[in-house]
Design a protein around this motif. Structure first.
Motif, PDB file in Angstrom:
ATOM      1  N   ASP A 131       1.089 -16.335 -14.149  1.00  0.00           N
ATOM      2  CA  ASP A 131      -0.238 -16.890 -13.906  1.00  0.00           C
ATOM      3  C   ASP A 131      -0.226 -18.380 -13.609  1.00  0.00           C
ATOM      4  OD1 ASP A 131       0.588 -17.419 -16.391  1.00  0.00           O
ATOM      5  OD2 ASP A 131      -1.207 -16.750 -17.448  1.00  0.00           O
ATOM      6  N   ARG A 132       0.899 -19.053 -13.856  1.00  0.00           N
ATOM      7  CA  ARG A 132       0.973 -20.469 -13.478  1.00  0.00           C
ATOM      8  C   ARG A 132       1.688 -20.654 -12.154  1.00  0.00           C
ATOM      9  NH1 ARG A 132       2.070 -20.292 -18.743  1.00  0.00           N
ATOM     10  NH2 ARG A 132       4.287 -20.431 -18.378  1.00  0.00           N
ATOM     11  N   GLY A 133       1.957 -19.542 -11.489  1.00  0.00           N
ATOM     12  CA  GLY A 133       2.603 -19.636 -10.179  1.00  0.00           C
ATOM     13  C   GLY A 133       4.118 -19.763 -10.280  1.00  0.00           C
ATOM     14  N   ASN A 134       4.672 -19.627 -11.487  1.00  0.00           N
ATOM     15  CA  ASN A 134       6.127 -19.688 -11.604  1.00  0.00           C
ATOM     16  C   ASN A 134       6.748 -18.351 -11.189  1.00  0.00           C
ATOM     17  OD1 ASN A 134       6.084 -22.266 -12.653  1.00  0.00           O
ATOM     18  ND2 ASN A 134       5.707 -21.487 -14.719  1.00  0.00           N
ATOM     19  N   ALA A 135       7.970 -18.453 -10.689  1.00  0.00           N
ATOM     20  CA  ALA A 135       8.624 -17.238 -10.217  1.00  0.00           C
ATOM     21  C   ALA A 135       9.000 -16.331 -11.389  1.00  0.00           C
ATOM     22  CB  ALA A 135       9.866 -17.605  -9.430  1.00  0.00           C
ATOM     23  N   VAL A 136       8.886 -15.047 -11.173  1.00  0.00           N
ATOM     24  CA  VAL A 136       9.246 -14.059 -12.195  1.00  0.00           C
ATOM     25  C   VAL A 136      10.152 -13.042 -11.525  1.00  0.00           C
ATOM     26  CG1 VAL A 136       8.341 -12.174 -13.604  1.00  0.00           C
ATOM     27  CG2 VAL A 136       7.059 -14.307 -13.432  1.00  0.00           C
ATOM     28  N   VAL A 137      11.326 -12.808 -12.104  1.00  0.00           N
ATOM     29  CA  VAL A 137      12.244 -11.858 -11.470  1.00  0.00           C
ATOM     30  C   VAL A 137      11.772 -10.432 -11.746  1.00  0.00           C
ATOM     31  CG1 VAL A 137      14.611 -10.999 -11.413  1.00  0.00           C
ATOM     32  CG2 VAL A 137      14.167 -13.432 -11.657  1.00  0.00           C
ATOM     33  N   MET A 138      11.732  -9.635 -10.688  1.00  0.00           N
ATOM     34  CA  MET A 138      11.269  -8.253 -10.819  1.00  0.00           C
ATOM     35  C   MET A 138      12.479  -7.328 -10.864  1.00  0.00           C
ATOM     36  SD  MET A 138       7.935  -8.650 -10.551  1.00  0.00           S
ATOM     37  CE  MET A 138       6.974  -7.340  -9.810  1.00  0.00           C
ATOM     38  N   THR A 139      12.318  -6.237 -11.548  1.00  0.00           N
ATOM     39  CA  THR A 139      13.375  -5.246 -11.537  1.00  0.00           C
ATOM     40  C   THR A 139      12.740  -3.869 -11.395  1.00  0.00           C
ATOM     41  OG1 THR A 139      15.507  -4.805 -12.534  1.00  0.00           O
ATOM     42  CG2 THR A 139      13.633  -4.701 -14.001  1.00  0.00           C
ATOM     43  N   ARG A 140      13.563  -2.885 -11.006  1.00  0.00           N
ATOM     44  CA  ARG A 140      12.988  -1.558 -10.738  1.00  0.00           C
ATOM     45  C   ARG A 140      13.095  -0.654 -11.970  1.00  0.00           C
ATOM     46  NH1 ARG A 140      13.446   0.175  -4.864  1.00  0.00           N
ATOM     47  NH2 ARG A 140      12.014  -1.563  -4.963  1.00  0.00           N
ATOM     48  N   TYR A 141      12.010  -0.021 -12.326  1.00  0.00           N
ATOM     49  CA  TYR A 141      11.982   0.906 -13.455  1.00  0.00           C
ATOM     50  C   TYR A 141      11.662   2.307 -12.935  1.00  0.00           C
ATOM     51  CZ  TYR A 141      11.635  -3.276 -16.384  1.00  0.00           C
ATOM     52  OH  TYR A 141      11.873  -4.476 -16.992  1.00  0.00           O
ATOM     53  N   ARG A 142      12.050   3.290 -13.769  1.00  0.00           N
ATOM     54  CA  ARG A 142      11.749   4.665 -13.395  1.00  0.00           C
ATOM     55  C   ARG A 142      10.777   5.257 -14.411  1.00  0.00           C
ATOM     56  NH1 ARG A 142      15.947   9.381 -11.641  1.00  0.00           N
ATOM     57  NH2 ARG A 142      16.866   7.686 -10.483  1.00  0.00           N
ATOM     58  N   ILE A 143       9.846   6.067 -13.947  1.00  0.00           N
ATOM     59  CA  ILE A 143       8.940   6.738 -14.878  1.00  0.00           C
ATOM     60  C   ILE A 143       8.947   8.233 -14.587  1.00  0.00           C
ATOM     61  CG2 ILE A 143       7.374   4.825 -15.436  1.00  0.00           C
ATOM     62  CD1 ILE A 143       5.624   5.591 -13.155  1.00  0.00           C
TER      63      ILE A 143
END
Ligand code: AMP
Length: 638
Positions: free
Chosen positions: A503-515
């Motif tokens: 929410d402050r515009g900082n980068a967040v690393v995404m990863t893939r999850y399975r459901i």
């Protein structure tokens, strides 16, 4: 580049000669010309030269252009030129596929409207509170820039009236299609005055976009950027993808480590930037000057003469100012800012490799500019190699060896008697060995431009941005934490390591999850977003790509989900199935139907467009729709 795009580029149809006209020639109003002078644009890019007169004349337009060609100004400038300021109701609506683009476009409008007192532009996008938007809409705006879903909501609620709309722009049409917004776009088109002017911009022309153009544009003029076919074979061409390091640091590493370096032209987009970058390089010890259209002929000639004679090694120039420069010692052309089109690129790199010499052209491309890079490759029919940035050690080694060469030369060519006696004096006065004294002198000699390249501490970098009055580049350009650009909407495609923004515009690393819920269970992406957002309390912007498979689905989420959130999402239910959320290990799916593709992608087939790339199982990447499609009927232009 797709077939349709290359066809367009090669068709020669409605192709525009760039840079032969000025902004004033195009018929823009004086306050707009003033704003352009303020931002330092010298000449229109080719897409601007093509589109501005068409839009000023009130005609419909189909513009084949992607980001980086200057397309935003191509529609914003004529809209602003024709605006009735006294009437604060929406006269223009720009639809963009993403929130980020809506904000960027609104910012561009505000910049170009600097001399239009009382002008108001309003970005309207999903994710922002309705309360704020309702207030802003009630206050009135001349131009609205928004994402289709939210604009549609406001039209349905009647909090937005487009009764006085004169111009409608569809920006990045193909992206809107990919993201599943095309039905919303058509619905909006049907709910705007029939006599409006419509402009559609798209980098490619998939069938569905052609259909929109046919149904909703009235005998549109087609404008595309000019293809370049000139051959540039003698020049080594490479690119550095802007990541992990500030562009300026990358530039100095390249300047220092390129072994065949003699002289360089560095291209930037504006006059102001030529000055700014030249000053920064000068402060780092390079012999450099700016070259731009603000300088008179005499001053320009002086710079070119100095470059020829070796009085200068580097010139930072705009396209126009550098046109036709013929200086054989230019060994490098650096495209610090990416050119608008392939033609400009060919002009730029043609400044090197002259008089039978070798030349190198280096292009800096931000991740979002990679598409332009591929367009250039196709148009020039030459590959542009990926450049690995020289390491700190390589730069240090090169500086040390140049330093040694200079010392060796002074030892043989200079009269050093006076300096030798100076060293003897220092020896007795300081009780130091000659080695120690030589070391101190070497230290002093390199202080302006240190031999050892060391990463600056963060506080020094911050000071540097402040010193030049620059906004700090985004985190991914500064290389402080992540090497990837912010995650842009849901269309990025690096499985397992995308980057989103908090929410402050900082980068967040995404990863893939399975459901554990898939198409067989009747799940839709909307169900998944709803469950994760509500149960896991995650903002929807941190919920990335969703791929549906028969028995399961994958979803991109921040890689540092807390234990509690993981626990909640493991036990959450969707379509009467427990999610069992777990990191996806990319293992093959449990069941493969015989023949054809293992998993039918969600999205691609539905919109009748070829998928852009493949997932990590080798299947086409699906594209998520945020809204159910087919909700509204369609029809022709009313
Ligand atoms: P766009 O393709 O609209 O995303 O524009 C890409 C970039 O080019 C933006 O940073 C603009 O500020 C810049 N730009 C657009 N037109 C010009 C121009 N005629 N001269 C210099 N810079 C420009």
């Amino acid at each position: 580049m797709s077939e349709s795009e290359s066809e367009l580029m090669e068709s020669g149809e409605a192709v525009i000669e760039s840079a032969t006209v000025s902004f004033a020639d195009l018929g823009l109003s004086p306050p707009i010309l003033q704003a352009l002078a303020d931002v330092g644009y010298e000449t229109p890019s080719s897409i601007q030269a093509g589109c501005i007169p068409v839009l000023l004349a009130g005609k419909d337009l189909l513009g084949m252009a992607q980001t980086g060609t200057g397309k935003t100004a191509a529609f914003a400038l004529p809209i602003l030129s024709k605006l009735h300021l006294e009437n604060a109701t929406p006269q223009a609506l720009v639809l963009t596929p993403t929130r980020e683009l809506a904000i960027q476009v609104a910012e561009a409008f505000a910049r170009y409207a600097k001399h239009l007192p009382g002008f108001h532009v309003l970005p309207i996008y999903g994710g922002q509170s309705y309360g704020i938007q309702l207030k802003q809409l009630a206050r009135g705006a001349h131009v609205i820039v928004g994402t289709p879903g939210r604009i549609m909501d406001h039209l349905e609620r009647e909090s937005l009236s487009l009764a006085g709309l004169k111009t409608l722009v569809l920006d990045e049409g193909d992206e809107m299609l990919r993201m599943g917004f095309i039905d919303d776009v058509e619905w909006i088109l049907e709910h705007t005055p029939a006599e409006r002017q419509t402009a559609l911009f798209s980098a490619t022309l998939p069938e569905a976009i052609r259909r929109v153009a046919q149904n909703y544009l009235l005998t549109p003029e087609e404008v595309s950027i000019k293809a370049a076919t000139q051959t540039v074979a003698a020049i080594r061409q490479c690119y550095w993808q802007v990541s992990g390091l500030h562009k300026l640091d990358a530039l100095t590493r390249i300047l220092d480590a390129e072994s065949e370096f003699d002289a360089a032209i560095i291209f930037v987009r504006t006059k102001l930037l030529t000055e700014e970058l030249a000053n920064k390089l000068e402060a780092r010890g390079y012999s450099v000057a700016a070259l731009n259209g603000d300088m008179n002929q005499q001053a320009r000639e002086r710079v070119i003469e100095q470059l020829k004679s070796g009085g200068l090694d580097i010139v930072v120039a705009t396209d126009v100012a550098a046109r036709g420069i013929d200086v054989p010692r230019i060994s490098h052309v650096i495209n610090y800012d990416i050119p608008y089109d392939a033609e400009a690129y060919v002009h730029r790199i043609g400044r090197t490799g002259r008089a039978g010499r070798a030349g190198t052209a280096i292009l800096f491309a931000a991740p979002r500019e990679m598409r332009m890079l591929r367009t250039i490759e196709r148009a020039t029919r030459q590959p542009i190699e990926h450049l690995i940035l020289p390491t700190q050690q390589a730069v240090t080694d090169r500086r040390v060896s140049l330093f040694k060469e200079r010392v060796a030369q002074a030892l043989t060519t200079e009269d050093l008697d006076f300096f030798e006696s100076l060293v003897s004096e220092l020896e007795t006065e300081q009780e130091a060995t000659p080695e120690r004294i030589a070391a101190a002198l070497a230290f002093l000699a390199q202080r302006e431009r240190p031999l050892r390249l060391e990463e600056k501490p963060q506080h020094a970098k911050k000071r540097e941005y402040a010193e030049y009055g620059l906004p700090r580049p985004p985190r991914y350009e500064r290389g402080e934490r992540h090497e990837r650009p912010p995650y842009r909407g849901r269309s990025a495609s690096f499985p397992g390591e995308d980057v989103g923004e908090d929410d402050r515009g900082n980068a967040v690393v995404m990863t893939r999850y399975r459901i554990d819920v898939g198409r067989a269970h009747g799940v839709s992406p909307k169900d998944i977003v709803g469950a994760i957002a509500n149960e896991g309390n995650l903002p929807s912007r941190l919920i990335g790509r969703i791929d549906l498979y028969e028995e399961y689905s994958t979803v991109d989420l921040p890689n540092d989900l807390s234990k509690e959130t993981m626990q909640i999402l493991r036990s959450a239910w969707v379509r009467r199935r427990q999610l069992n959320l777990a990191p996806d290990n990319g293992a093959p799916p449990p069941r493969r139907p015989s023949g054809g593709r293992a998993h039918k992608p969600y999205g691609g087939e539905r919109f009748g467009i070829p998928p852009r790339d493949e997932d990590f199982h080798g299947n086409p990447k699906p594209w998520r729709s945020e809204r159910p499609v087919g909700r509204f009927g369609r029809g022709g232009k009313k």
